[in-house]
Structure formats: C-alpha cells, structure tokens
Design a protein around this motif. Structure first.
Motif, short mmCIF file in Angstrom:
data_model
loop_
_atom_site.label_atom_id
_atom_site.label_comp_id
_atom_site.label_asym_id
_atom_site.label_seq_id
_atom_site.Cartn_x
_atom_site.Cartn_y
_atom_site.Cartn_z
N THR A 183 3.15 -10.99 -9.59
CA THR A 183 3.83 -9.88 -8.92
C THR A 183 3.87 -8.64 -9.82
OG1 THR A 183 5.25 -11.54 -7.90
CG2 THR A 183 5.91 -9.25 -7.63
N THR A 184 4.14 -8.87 -11.11
CA THR A 184 4.17 -7.75 -12.05
C THR A 184 2.79 -7.13 -12.18
OG1 THR A 184 6.00 -8.77 -13.24
CG2 THR A 184 4.74 -7.10 -14.43
N ALA A 185 1.76 -7.98 -12.30
CA ALA A 185 0.38 -7.47 -12.42
C ALA A 185 0.01 -6.63 -11.20
CB ALA A 185 -0.59 -8.63 -12.59
N ILE A 186 0.36 -7.12 -10.01
CA ILE A 186 0.03 -6.40 -8.77
C ILE A 186 0.78 -5.07 -8.70
CG2 ILE A 186 0.28 -6.47 -6.24
CD1 ILE A 186 -0.35 -9.55 -6.49
N GLY A 187 2.06 -5.09 -9.06
CA GLY A 187 2.85 -3.86 -9.05
C GLY A 187 2.28 -2.83 -10.01
N THR A 218 -6.25 -15.16 -7.02
CA THR A 218 -6.31 -15.09 -5.55
C THR A 218 -5.31 -14.07 -5.02
OG1 THR A 218 -6.94 -17.42 -5.50
CG2 THR A 218 -6.14 -16.48 -3.43
N LYS A 219 -4.08 -14.12 -5.53
CA LYS A 219 -3.06 -13.16 -5.07
C LYS A 219 -3.47 -11.72 -5.38
CE LYS A 219 1.17 -15.82 -5.66
NZ LYS A 219 2.43 -15.75 -6.40
N ILE A 220 -4.05 -11.55 -6.55
CA ILE A 220 -4.45 -10.20 -6.97
C ILE A 220 -5.58 -9.68 -6.07
CG2 ILE A 220 -5.59 -8.95 -8.87
CD1 ILE A 220 -3.88 -10.93 -10.74
N ARG A 221 -6.51 -10.60 -5.73
CA ARG A 221 -7.60 -10.23 -4.83
C ARG A 221 -7.05 -9.88 -3.46
NH1 ARG A 221 -10.21 -14.85 -4.02
NH2 ARG A 221 -10.31 -15.13 -6.26
N GLU A 222 -6.11 -10.71 -2.97
CA GLU A 222 -5.52 -10.44 -1.65
C GLU A 222 -4.78 -9.10 -1.61
OE1 GLU A 222 -5.06 -15.12 -0.33
OE2 GLU A 222 -3.26 -13.98 -0.89
N ALA A 223 -4.24 -8.71 -2.75
CA ALA A 223 -3.54 -7.42 -2.81
C ALA A 223 -4.53 -6.26 -2.96
CB ALA A 223 -2.53 -7.43 -3.96
#
Ligand SMILES: *Cc1c(COP(=O)(O)O)cnc(C)c1O
Length: 304
Positions: A183-187, A218-223
């Motif tokens: 979450t921090t990386a995506i933000g 995967t989460k980072i790609r989806e974001a």
C-alpha cells in the motif's frame, strides 16, 4: 497537488516529518543518505500507519462515523495506531486480534492499545481468516461503524501516503522503504505520477519484509504503477519478523550511531538492503522511515 489539505495543527502533524542527511558508518554509504522522518509524526501513531489512517479517519469524520473496527496480529503497528488516533479524535475503536488466548497484559502492543481504550476481541487463527465474516457477525447491523482493513491497506490508505511526495522539495532517484502489503509503495508511486516533471525518473524500491514479493508485485501491477516500483525480495531474512544476529547487530549499530530508533521487523531490513545493495546509489537515494519503533522493544529482540 492534492485535493485535500493536510490535517495540520492537530494531534498528528505531518510537518514533523523532516528530511535529514545521516551518515552512520554502519551503512557504508560514502555520502550518507537522506532520511524522511515519518517516525516523528507521533510517538505511537507513527510513520505510514498515520499516513494510511489519515484519509480513512477523514472519511469517517465526514460521514458521522463513531466507531472504527479493524484487524491485526498481536504485534500490529496498525492496531496501536488506530487505538491512539481514536482516543485522540474521540472515535471508539475495536480490533479483532489474531490469537484466541490473548490478553492486554501479554505484550506492550496489546497493553498500549488497551491504554487507549481499544476494545480487543481475540479470535483464533481460523476465524481470523474470514475478516468480512467477523465484521458482519458483530457489526453488520450497526450504523456509523467503519471497517478499516488490516494494515490500513485500502485506496484511502494509499491516498495518505501519496502526500509524502508533495512534501519533497527535490526529486531523489530512488525512494527505499520497508514493504508488506504494498500500500505504501502504491501510494508513493501514485504520488510520483501526480508530481512535476522533475520526478519523472524517480523509482520506488519496496524491500519486501516477508515472503510475499510476487503478491506485492501483482497489487502494484493492478494499480498500474509497476513502471515506478521495484520489489526487492532479497532481504526478507526468511519471513515476517524473522531476524538473525547480523540484522540485530546492524539494527543496534544504526540506533547508536544515529540516535534514530529502527526495528528489526520492518525498517532495519530496508536499511540493510541499502547497505548491501544500494550503497552506490546512495547519493540520490531517500530512505522513508515508516515508523513502527515499538517493534524494537519486543521481549524476544531484547533477549536476542
Ligand atoms: C506496516 C509497516 C510497513 C509496511 O507498509 P505496507 O504499506 O503494508 O507495505 C512498513 N514499515 C512499518 C514500520 C510498518 O509498520
């Protein structure tokens, strides 16, 4: 840059998060590194846990929410942060805690949460897996209750982290931090995307502190921000909260050489990655101190 102003002049003031240059010998970085001190936002509601709560709490207040319900392990920084923020802002807090035999006196995390009057509901590991079910069973029919995911891992959480970038006056080439849910990386990556052209080249190095790098990717790609983030899987030390004597020695050296508390579960692993892999990039590297300093006081690390 951001549609919402910061919550400032209140209990949690992100202006306390200063940027410093440090050069402790234990890091082996020729010019030292920049460190963004999110650990100074508040002694308990520190680091990315306040960033991730900020907009969750803002939404709660705007919608007349009187109770926050969340989830965490017995050593959850998010749990204690939610407890303290709730006490400070007049919102009742409840946490489902993983482990059915737990009591407030069992460790300093649970004790701190209970000092702030958080209601702790211990549940066994099996039940803990079904968080939606747990929430529905106790709070499904209650009004004005907001469910915040474990670790503050939602888009409101990322929204708060995004603001870190707008506090920077110049663009480092790399921002390194300890990463668990991404979450921090995506933000941070979303903040870079929204920032000026000087941030075009800046990349996030998310040092995975547990064995879930591919899930994080995967989460980072989806974001939609994978071009901004490198997940480094080489410094998990065998898993979540796992350490060895080298990491513990490094952690203690860093603390005595800087006066800055770090913990072996999160921030020490990311700093150790800087020492061992990114020292050459250190001139244009910023470490984000994500807080979590209660971790160093855990019994087992005192004895290690
Ligand atoms: C929770 C936590 C992290 C991980 O943040 P994510 O957004 O879940 O990746 C990193 N550092 C500290 C100190 C934390 O408490």
């Amino acid at each position: 840059m951001n549609q919402y102003p910061a919550i400032t002049g209140e209990v949690f003031d992100t202006r306390n998060s200063v940027l410093q240059r440090i050069n402790p010998p234990c890091l082996d970085c020729p010019a030292g590194i920049l460190i963004k001190r999110d650990d100074l936002i508040h002694p308990i509601v520190s680091g990315n846990k306040w960033r991730k709560l900020e907009y969750n709490i803002r939404n709660a207040r705007q919608n007349g929410v009187s109770q926050l319900v969340t989830f965490g392990g017995a050593y959850s920084n998010h749990m204690v942060a939610t407890a303290c923020a709730g006490a400070a802002l007049g919102i009742k807090t409840t946490a489902f805690v993983r482990g059915d035999e737990l009591h407030a006196a069992d460790n300093h995390y649970l004790y701190t949460a209970s000092l702030f009057d958080m209601e702790l509901i211990p549940v066994d590991r099996e039940a803990y897996r079904n968080k939606t079910g747990l929430f529905e069973s106790r709070f499904g029919d209650k009004k004005n209750v907001l469910c915040v995911p474990e670790g503050g891992a939602n888009q409101s959480g990322a929204e708060g982290v995004k603001r870190i970038i707008s506090e920077l006056n110049s663009a480092p080439d790399f921002i390194v931090h300890a990463s668990a849910t991404a979450t921090t990386a995506i933000g941070l990556a979303q903040g870079l995307e929204a920032a000026g052209p000087e941030f075009r080249k800046t990349k996030i190095i998310a040092v995975a502190v547990l064995k879930n790098a591919s899930e994080q990717e995967t989460k980072i790609r989806e974001a939609g921000v994978s071009h901004r983030v490198i997940v480094d899987a080489a410094f998990d030390f065998g898993g979540y909260a796992k350490t060895n004597s080298e990491l513990m020695d490094f952690c203690r050296d860093f603390i005595r050489q800087t006066g800055i508390l770090i913990d072996p579960v999160y921030t020490a692993k990311a700093l150790y990655a800087i020492k061992n892999r990114y020292a050459k990039q250190s001139e244009s590297l910023m470490f984000l101190h994500t807080g979590g300093t209660l971790g160093i006081f855990s019994d087992r690390f005192r004895k290690d």
